[in-house]
Design a protein around this motif. Structure first.
Motif, short mmCIF file in Angstrom:
data_model
loop_
_atom_site.label_atom_id
_atom_site.label_comp_id
_atom_site.label_asym_id
_atom_site.label_seq_id
_atom_site.Cartn_x
_atom_site.Cartn_y
_atom_site.Cartn_z
N VAL A 44 0.85 -1.19 0.00
CA VAL A 44 0.00 0.00 0.00
C VAL A 44 0.89 1.24 0.00
CG1 VAL A 44 -0.17 0.09 2.52
CG2 VAL A 44 -1.98 1.10 1.14
N MET A 45 0.41 2.30 -0.60
CA MET A 45 1.12 3.57 -0.53
C MET A 45 0.68 4.28 0.74
SD MET A 45 3.24 3.75 -2.98
CE MET A 45 3.78 5.46 -2.82
N PHE A 46 1.65 4.76 1.50
CA PHE A 46 1.40 5.52 2.72
C PHE A 46 2.11 6.85 2.53
CE2 PHE A 46 2.29 6.72 7.13
CZ PHE A 46 1.03 6.57 7.68
N GLY A 47 1.36 7.86 2.12
CA GLY A 47 1.99 9.11 1.70
C GLY A 47 2.79 8.84 0.44
N ASP A 48 4.08 9.16 0.46
CA ASP A 48 4.93 8.90 -0.70
C ASP A 48 5.80 7.66 -0.49
OD1 ASP A 48 6.60 9.91 1.22
OD2 ASP A 48 7.61 11.34 -0.09
N GLU A 49 5.41 6.82 0.44
CA GLU A 49 6.20 5.65 0.82
C GLU A 49 5.40 4.37 0.54
OE1 GLU A 49 8.35 4.34 4.99
OE2 GLU A 49 7.21 6.18 4.88
N MET A 50 6.03 3.39 -0.09
CA MET A 50 5.37 2.11 -0.31
C MET A 50 5.56 1.24 0.93
SD MET A 50 5.71 -0.76 -3.28
CE MET A 50 7.05 -1.68 -2.61
N ILE A 51 4.46 0.73 1.44
CA ILE A 51 4.49 -0.11 2.63
C ILE A 51 4.23 -1.55 2.19
CG2 ILE A 51 3.45 -0.55 4.88
CD1 ILE A 51 4.81 2.22 4.60
N ASP A 52 5.19 -2.41 2.50
CA ASP A 52 5.00 -3.83 2.22
C ASP A 52 5.18 -4.60 3.53
OD1 ASP A 52 7.73 -3.85 2.67
OD2 ASP A 52 8.26 -4.21 0.59
N GLU A 53 5.38 -5.89 3.48
CA GLU A 53 5.39 -6.71 4.68
C GLU A 53 6.41 -6.28 5.73
OE1 GLU A 53 5.71 -11.39 5.94
OE2 GLU A 53 5.44 -10.85 3.85
N ALA A 54 7.54 -5.77 5.34
CA ALA A 54 8.58 -5.40 6.32
C ALA A 54 8.16 -4.21 7.19
CB ALA A 54 9.89 -5.09 5.61
N LYS A 55 7.50 -3.23 6.65
CA LYS A 55 7.14 -2.02 7.41
C LYS A 55 6.19 -2.32 8.57
CE LYS A 55 9.01 1.84 6.10
NZ LYS A 55 10.13 2.36 6.81
N PRO A 56 5.11 -3.06 8.36
CA PRO A 56 4.24 -3.35 9.49
C PRO A 56 4.97 -4.07 10.62
CG PRO A 56 3.07 -3.75 7.49
CD PRO A 56 4.52 -3.49 7.11
N GLN A 57 5.96 -4.87 10.30
CA GLN A 57 6.73 -5.53 11.34
C GLN A 57 7.48 -4.49 12.16
OE1 GLN A 57 9.07 -8.42 9.27
NE2 GLN A 57 7.33 -9.74 8.88
#
Length: 78
Positions: A44-57
């Motif tokens: 998902v895009m969060f602002g100008d940042e792509m969030i994938d599995e690593a970020k929620p961790q």
């Protein structure tokens, strides 16, 4: 080696996230949950940042103490 309450307070202050970091972690996790569970996407895009599995961790590192009933000192102030 043990810690005194004064030392624990300093460590808690130094290593606890700021309110801004804490709020951002929750927003990242909520956006990722919605994208993966409701929208069936893997990122998902969060602002100008792509969030994938690593970020929620990363965000989960901030939330985990709350789930275990051990909130950071920050929680007591707000």
């Amino acid at each position: 080696m043990g810690l005194t309450p004064d030392q624990a307070a300093v460590l808690n202050e130094v290593y606890s996230p700021t309110q801004e970091q804490f709020d951002r972690a929750w927003k990242i996790l909520d956006a990722y949950r919605k994208a993966t569970e409701e929208d069936a996407r893997r990122a998902v895009m969060f602002g100008d940042e792509m969030i994938d599995e690593a970020k929620p961790q990363d965000g989960d590192q901030v939330r985990r103490p709350w789930r275990a009933g051990r909130p950071h000192a920050l929680a007591r102030s707000g």
